[in-house]
Design a protein around this motif. Structure first.
Motif, short mmCIF file in Angstrom:
data_model
loop_
_atom_site.label_atom_id
_atom_site.label_comp_id
_atom_site.label_asym_id
_atom_site.label_seq_id
_atom_site.Cartn_x
_atom_site.Cartn_y
_atom_site.Cartn_z
N ILE A 105 0.83 -1.21 0.00
CA ILE A 105 0.00 0.00 0.00
C ILE A 105 0.86 1.27 0.00
O ILE A 105 0.66 2.15 -0.85
CB ILE A 105 -0.99 -0.02 1.19
N PRO A 106 1.84 1.40 0.89
CA PRO A 106 2.71 2.59 0.82
C PRO A 106 3.51 2.64 -0.50
O PRO A 106 3.73 3.74 -1.03
CB PRO A 106 3.66 2.41 2.02
N PHE A 107 3.91 1.48 -1.00
CA PHE A 107 4.69 1.46 -2.24
C PHE A 107 3.85 1.98 -3.41
O PHE A 107 4.31 2.81 -4.21
CB PHE A 107 5.17 0.04 -2.54
N ILE A 108 2.60 1.53 -3.49
CA ILE A 108 1.73 1.95 -4.60
C ILE A 108 1.41 3.44 -4.50
O ILE A 108 1.52 4.19 -5.49
CB ILE A 108 0.44 1.12 -4.60
N LEU A 109 1.03 3.90 -3.31
CA LEU A 109 0.74 5.32 -3.14
C LEU A 109 1.99 6.17 -3.38
O LEU A 109 1.92 7.23 -4.02
CB LEU A 109 0.20 5.59 -1.73
N GLY A 110 3.11 5.70 -2.89
CA GLY A 110 4.36 6.43 -3.11
C GLY A 110 4.74 6.50 -4.57
O GLY A 110 5.24 7.53 -5.05
N PHE A 111 4.50 5.43 -5.30
CA PHE A 111 4.82 5.40 -6.73
C PHE A 111 3.97 6.42 -7.49
O PHE A 111 4.47 7.19 -8.33
CB PHE A 111 4.58 4.00 -7.30
N LEU A 112 2.67 6.45 -7.16
CA LEU A 112 1.77 7.38 -7.85
C LEU A 112 2.15 8.83 -7.56
O LEU A 112 2.20 9.67 -8.47
CB LEU A 112 0.32 7.12 -7.40
N SER A 133 7.55 2.34 2.03
CA SER A 133 7.21 0.98 2.47
C SER A 133 7.91 0.61 3.77
O SER A 133 7.35 -0.08 4.61
CB SER A 133 7.58 -0.04 1.38
N THR A 134 9.16 1.02 3.89
CA THR A 134 9.92 0.62 5.07
C THR A 134 9.47 1.40 6.30
O THR A 134 8.85 2.46 6.21
CB THR A 134 11.42 0.85 4.84
N HIS A 135 9.75 0.84 7.44
CA HIS A 135 9.50 1.54 8.70
C HIS A 135 10.46 1.02 9.76
O HIS A 135 11.06 -0.05 9.60
CB HIS A 135 8.04 1.37 9.16
N THR A 136 10.61 1.77 10.82
CA THR A 136 11.49 1.39 11.93
C THR A 136 10.66 1.34 13.20
O THR A 136 9.90 2.26 13.48
CB THR A 136 12.63 2.44 12.10
N LEU A 137 10.82 0.26 13.97
CA LEU A 137 10.05 0.12 15.21
C LEU A 137 10.69 0.95 16.33
O LEU A 137 11.08 0.44 17.37
CB LEU A 137 9.98 -1.36 15.61
N ILE A 138 10.76 2.25 16.06
CA ILE A 138 11.43 3.15 17.01
C ILE A 138 10.66 3.26 18.32
O ILE A 138 11.22 3.57 19.36
CB ILE A 138 11.62 4.54 16.36
N SER A 139 9.36 2.97 18.29
CA SER A 139 8.53 3.07 19.49
C SER A 139 8.37 1.74 20.21
O SER A 139 7.60 1.63 21.16
CB SER A 139 7.14 3.62 19.13
N TYR A 140 9.12 0.72 19.76
CA TYR A 140 9.00 -0.60 20.40
C TYR A 140 9.35 -0.56 21.89
O TYR A 140 8.70 -1.26 22.69
CB TYR A 140 9.86 -1.63 19.66
N PRO A 141 10.37 0.21 22.30
CA PRO A 141 10.65 0.28 23.74
C PRO A 141 9.44 0.73 24.57
O PRO A 141 9.32 0.36 25.74
CB PRO A 141 11.79 1.30 23.83
N ILE A 142 8.55 1.51 23.97
CA ILE A 142 7.36 1.97 24.69
C ILE A 142 6.45 0.79 25.01
O ILE A 142 5.99 0.64 26.14
CB ILE A 142 6.60 3.03 23.86
N VAL A 143 6.18 -0.07 24.01
CA VAL A 143 5.29 -1.21 24.24
C VAL A 143 5.94 -2.23 25.16
O VAL A 143 5.26 -2.93 25.92
CB VAL A 143 4.86 -1.87 22.91
N THR A 311 1.68 11.33 2.72
CA THR A 311 1.61 10.04 2.04
C THR A 311 2.14 8.93 2.92
O THR A 311 1.53 7.85 3.01
CB THR A 311 2.42 10.08 0.72
N ALA A 312 3.26 9.18 3.59
CA ALA A 312 3.87 8.16 4.45
C ALA A 312 2.93 7.76 5.59
O ALA A 312 2.74 6.57 5.87
CB ALA A 312 5.19 8.68 5.02
N ILE A 313 2.30 8.74 6.23
CA ILE A 313 1.44 8.46 7.38
C ILE A 313 0.11 7.84 6.94
O ILE A 313 -0.35 6.85 7.52
CB ILE A 313 1.21 9.75 8.19
#
Length: 654
Positions: A105-112, A133-143, A311-313
């Motif tokens: 989904i992010p890849f398709i929207l980003g491409f357009l 498309s990529t993301h980082t679990l930067i908030s994982y320490p919170i969970v 677009t990313a969000i």
């Protein structure tokens, strides 16, 4: 032009650059945390402000570039080694479904957006699309702090990250290859080389590492250097077959993810060195590359940044919503899933830097992407924290309620020991005394040996009393007392810590916090006591129960401990409540107590607890990971305690 200083030195001198660099890595996160700026963003800000485009204190030379390159490889290595393939296998179906959605989904929207609106080249379009498309679990320490990391939505997010990041990094290797300067045979052989490289890496590196760890008896420092050698070797081999070195580092990390236990000392060192040196160096270098003047003078940068951020969000939000209906997640789980996967950081920086270095994207796109990273990391931490607390409220674990309670009593002042020991002894009067540990943390300095001897004598004398018969005495030497307390508590499976109260009496405590504040958000119930010598002569115990305190998972144990104090000290209880739900819960827990020993008083939830020197006052603060945490309320209680040091009180943090 550099700024000249005494004796002919300049800010471009290596030793001065070194000092400025480490000063920035240390100070900027400490300063910017007060306005909730994540560490990743603070390092980039440091690079921007101290770099060649603003203050010119850190030069953008080959030494900084080398440190940045090492940091980039290290980021990708840790990204690979942190991916838990066991969690992926245990939740393979959900991970594949979510991973597919959050990649496509992010890849398709980003491409357009990139192709039709930003008019980028085909390579630029593909690269920016993969960045979405990529993301980082930067908030994982919170969970993890909230204790919800075993929830199905969190495991799905981790599994989906494995799929997404692996796909993105594999495709990046083909996009950044120079197809124009390669013949047809080389272009056809490149995918084959890549597949062979992956197979050989997964076959040889784990076996080599296993042999080394098993038969080569060396210090942990040698093991650490050995791993760095493996990573650099994989990166070089990848470079030789026209694959980006970061892909080699990532695959090396992924191949070692099962060979290095997540809680091992070696893993701790890998994360420590990376998080304190290599990764900050890389992020500062990113800041050095950003022309802040261009950002503020070029309206196009802000327009593109707004488009890319939206677009990313939105694309990650759509992926989370579709996953919610596909996997039957509840609304809170889908929001946590979105919060976790909406941040673009490590892999995004690596991708966009590759694009800039290979001239696939221009400086404007690069600057705009940095703004995306700023916005997404802040949004991710806010959403994950807010809805993670909501999720934690619904899945609280009460399994520990009837289990033995291990108590840690850290002491440093021999004059204050007896009062704290008496409280600890009361709380453990009906429990196994082996679960009570009296700890002395000594600072590692020239007086260490004398301090150990003095405190051991005091502890031995006190522990011989009836209050703590059978208690275990522990001594630990550490440069940081708070860290020593937390490590000891974890080693002995502690559930609650009893500690003396400390006011902010000097500048360093005001800036860095007292020991109490440094352990405040640790996973233990904390009883911080400010007691006078005659505290046992108080005529009653007044407990100011805040609104929603009954929602805390260890509320029952806390009420049980307060009741013990009342019974052993022979003091009646006055319980101040602020809601009917809280009153009903308290009465249920107090149904077997003598009525003449307990009095219930309604109190407005917004009122400040009153203090009285003739009674033992008990009030509460909440940890940041608590659903009902409020900075204003905690600050109010903190000031109340500091203003009433002449009274007896116990401050409880569930």
């Amino acid at each position: 032009m550099t700024i000249a200083i005494a004796n002919g030195f300049s800010w471009s001198e290596p030793v001065i650059s070194f000092m400025v660099l480490f000063g920035a890595i240390f100070l900027f996160p400490q300063i910017l945390k007060f306005i909730k700026i994540p560490d990743i963003a603070s390092y980039i800000i440091a690079g921007i402000l101290l770099g060649p485009h603003v203050l010119k204190l850190i030069p953008q030379d080959s030494s900084i570039e080398l440190l940045g390159t090492i940091g980039l490889l290290y980021i990708m290595f840790l990204a690979g080694i942190d991916l838990d393939t066991k969690k992926f296998n245990s939740n393979r179906k959900n991970s594949i479904i979510f991973g597919s959605f959050t990649f496509l989904i992010p890849f398709i929207l980003g491409f357009l957006i990139s192709h039709f609106f930003l008019k980028l080249s085909i390579k630029g379009t593909l690269l920016v699309s993969l960045m979405f498309s990529t993301h980082t679990l930067i908030s994982y320490p919170i969970v993890r702090k909230l204790g919800i990391n075993k929830d199905i939505s969190i495991i799905t997010a981790v599994g989906g990250t494995i799929i997404t990041d692996t796909l993105v990094l594999i495709l990046i290797s083909f996009i950044t290859s120079d197809g124009l300067q390669s013949n047809i045979i080389e272009q056809l052989l490149n995918p084959l080389y890549f597949i062979v490289f992956i197979l050989l890496t997964f076959f040889f590196i784990p076996r080599i590492a296993k042999w080394f760890f098993q038969y080569v008896k060396q210090e942990n420092s040698v093991q650490f250097v050995f791993l760095l050698f493996l990573v650099s070797s994989a990166s070089v081999i990848a470079k030789l077959i026209n694959i980006e070195p970061i892909i080699g580092a990532f695959i090396a990390g992924l191949s070692l993810s099962r060979s290095i236990p997540k809680n091992s000392l070696l893993m701790n060192r890998l994360e420590f060195i990376g998080n304190t040196i290599f990764i900050p160096f890389f992020l500062v270098q990113i800041g050095l590359m950003i022309n802040v003047k261009l950002i503020f003078t070029d309206n196009q940068t802000w327009i593109i940044a707004l488009i890319l951020t939206s677009t990313a969000i939105i694309s990650k939000w759509i992926a989370a919503i579709i996953t919610k209906y596909t996997l039957n997640f509840n609304p809170t789980q889908s929001k946590v899933l979105f919060g976790l996967t909406t941040s673009h950081a490590a892999a995004t920086i690596a991708i966009i830097l590759l694009g800039l270095n290979n001239q696939i994207i221009n400086q404007t796109i690069f600057n705009s992407t940095i703004l995306v990273i700023f916005c997404s990391t802040i949004i991710s931490s806010i959403i994950t924290s807010k809805f993670g607390k909501e999720l934690a409220k619904t899945i609280q674990d009460f399994s520990h309620v009837n289990k033995p309670i291990n108590t840690l009593l850290p002491v440093s002042n021999s004059n204050n020991i007896s009062k704290l020991v008496r409280i600890a002894g009361i709380l453990h009067q009906e429990s196994d005394f082996n679960s009570l540990y009296i700890l002395s943390v000594i600072k590692d300095d020239s007086n260490t040996q004398n301090n150990i001897t003095t405190l051991k004598q005091a502890l031995t004398k006190i522990s011989a009393t009836n209050f703590t018969e059978g208690a275990s005495i522990l001594t630990r030497v550490d440069v940081n007392i708070a860290n020593g307390i937390i490590r000891t508590a974890k080693e002995h499976f502690t559930t609650q810590i009893i500690i003396g109260w400390s006011s902010k009496s000097n500048t360093s405590k005001r800036i860095f916090g007292t020991i109490f504040e440094q352990i405040l958000d640790s996973p233990f119930t904390i009883y911080s006591c400010n007691l006078k010598e005659d505290f046992y002569l108080c005529h009653s115990i007044k407990v100011a129960l805040p609104q929603h305190i009954e929602s805390e998972s260890n509320f029952q144990n806390i009420i049980s401990n307060i009741t013990k104090l009342s019974e052993k000290l022979k003091m009646p209880l006055e319980l101040e409540y602020s809601s009917t739900e809280l009153l009903e819960k308290i009465k249920e827990l107090m149904k077997d107590k003598k009525r003449n020993m307990v009095r219930y008083v309604y109190c407005d939830p917004q009122s400040i607890p009153s203090m009285n020197s003739s009674i033992l006052n008990v009030f509460f603060m909440l940890k940041k990971q608590s659903y009902y945490y409020s900075y204003a309320n905690n600050n109010k209680i903190r000031k109340l305690a500091d203003l009433n040091l002449n009274t007896n009180f116990i401050l409880i943090v569930p």
